[in-house]
Design an enzyme around this catalytic site. Structure first.
Site, PDB file in Angstrom:
ATOM      1  N   SER A  17       6.421  -3.770  10.417  1.00  0.00           N
ATOM      2  CA  SER A  17       5.662  -4.333   9.508  1.00  0.00           C
ATOM      3  C   SER A  17       6.444  -4.310   8.053  1.00  0.00           C
ATOM      4  O   SER A  17       6.088  -5.258   7.483  1.00  0.00           O
ATOM      5  CB  SER A  17       4.471  -3.552   9.679  1.00  0.00           C
ATOM      6  OG  SER A  17       4.407  -2.217   9.108  1.00  0.00           O
ATOM      7  N   ASP A 200       1.105   1.245   0.004  1.00  0.00           N
ATOM      8  CA  ASP A 200       0.113   1.964   0.391  1.00  0.00           C
ATOM      9  C   ASP A 200       0.619   3.332   0.815  1.00  0.00           C
ATOM     10  O   ASP A 200      -0.302   3.995   1.747  1.00  0.00           O
ATOM     11  CB  ASP A 200      -0.612   1.166   1.547  1.00  0.00           C
ATOM     12  CG  ASP A 200       0.311   0.624   2.582  1.00  0.00           C
ATOM     13  OD1 ASP A 200       1.496   1.138   2.533  1.00  0.00           O
ATOM     14  OD2 ASP A 200       0.055   0.094   3.685  1.00  0.00           O
ATOM     15  N   HIS A 203       4.380   0.950   3.296  1.00  0.00           N
ATOM     16  CA  HIS A 203       4.995  -0.300   3.245  1.00  0.00           C
ATOM     17  C   HIS A 203       5.399  -0.414   1.798  1.00  0.00           C
ATOM     18  O   HIS A 203       4.952   0.163   0.975  1.00  0.00           O
ATOM     19  CB  HIS A 203       3.868  -1.353   3.727  1.00  0.00           C
ATOM     20  CG  HIS A 203       3.435  -1.452   5.002  1.00  0.00           C
ATOM     21  ND1 HIS A 203       2.198  -0.772   5.258  1.00  0.00           N
ATOM     22  CD2 HIS A 203       3.824  -1.693   6.143  1.00  0.00           C
ATOM     23  CE1 HIS A 203       1.962  -0.653   6.494  1.00  0.00           C
ATOM     24  NE2 HIS A 203       3.065  -1.418   7.066  1.00  0.00           N
TER      25      HIS A 203
END
Length: 248
Positions: A17, A200, A203
């Site tokens: 991600s 966060d 990420h």
């Protein structure tokens, strides 16, 4: 020389991600909603020689990545050129086994999986000098713990563990003879506060993506500097007869 119908060389981003979010820009609004705008990775515009393809797979670890790799990157066709493959995994592999066993991959297996990625790429004629490995970034445990709690879980990663996986990634790259960007170490050099590089805790933030781009660019230039410009620079276009400036 470029000819009509030729394929643009490709730079492929292959990761989890963190890679997937390289092409997402989050813009907060006055409301609680968030608009996500898709945009081309900056490298694409700077290169002007390649297509930049993002193949980031949110939540994936190296075991799953190795399984799907032949479906993601196949044997290049006759006219197709792979200029570079950027591999960035480890953020999910380093999840704690007792709290997140689904994504966790043991350290030794993680290293072997990365070697497997390199071996597969070699098997389809994408040699070592076209591959760049990027380590996972460091983890801001405080910020990530808040994310975990919001999802009904406990903190499922430690920065100390992430550092071990980053070191393993660097070692694999060195053993395989490929370039590596040790993002984890760079972001923590001189005891700097790396939290602003993360959105966060896990990420990359916009600042973090810019940091990654800045350090990755030098490595990427090495892979693409000998590639020709596919279409002429605007200053070389005959403005009176532009068609004559474009190869047939």
């Amino acid at each position: 020389m470029w000819a009509r119908g030729s394929l643009w060389p490709k730079v492929i981003l292959f990761g989890d991600s963190i890679t997937q979010r390289m092409v997402m820009k989050t813009i907060p609004r006055k409301t609680t909603k968030v608009i996500k705008l898709w945009f081309h990775w900056k490298q694409c515009h700077r290169l002007r020689k390649c297509d930049v393809l993002n193949r980031g797979l949110s939540g994936y670890n190296t075991k799953w990545a190795l399984s799907v790799l032949p479906k993601i990157i196949t044997q290049p066709a006759n006219q197709e050129t792979i200029a570079a493959v950027i591999v960035m995994f480890g953020a999910n592999d380093s999840a704690l086994k007792d709290i997140n066993p689904v994504q966790h991959i043991p350290l030794t297996e993680y290293a072997e999986n990365l070697k497997g990625v390199v071996q597969y790429l070699k098997s389809i004629d994408i040699c070592e000098d076209k591959v760049i490995m990027v380590t996972p970034p460091p983890l801001d445990e405080s910020a990530w713990e808040k994310e975990c709690i919001a999802k009904g879980s406990k903190l499922n990663r430690y920065n100390s563990v992430t550092n071990q996986y980053a070191a393993a990634c660097v070692k694999v790259a060195e053993e395989c003879g490929i370039d590596v960007l040790d993002l984890c170490t760079l972001m923590q050099m001189k005891n700097q506060d790396f939290c602003s590089y993360l959105s966060d805790g896990l990420h990359l933030s916009e600042k973090g993506n810019t940091f990654l781009e800045t350090h990755l660019w030098a490595l990427l230039v090495k892979k693409t500097e000998r590639l020709p410009m596919i279409l002429p620079h605007w200053s070389n276009v005959d403005h009176l007869n532009p068609e004559a400036s474009f190869p047939v």
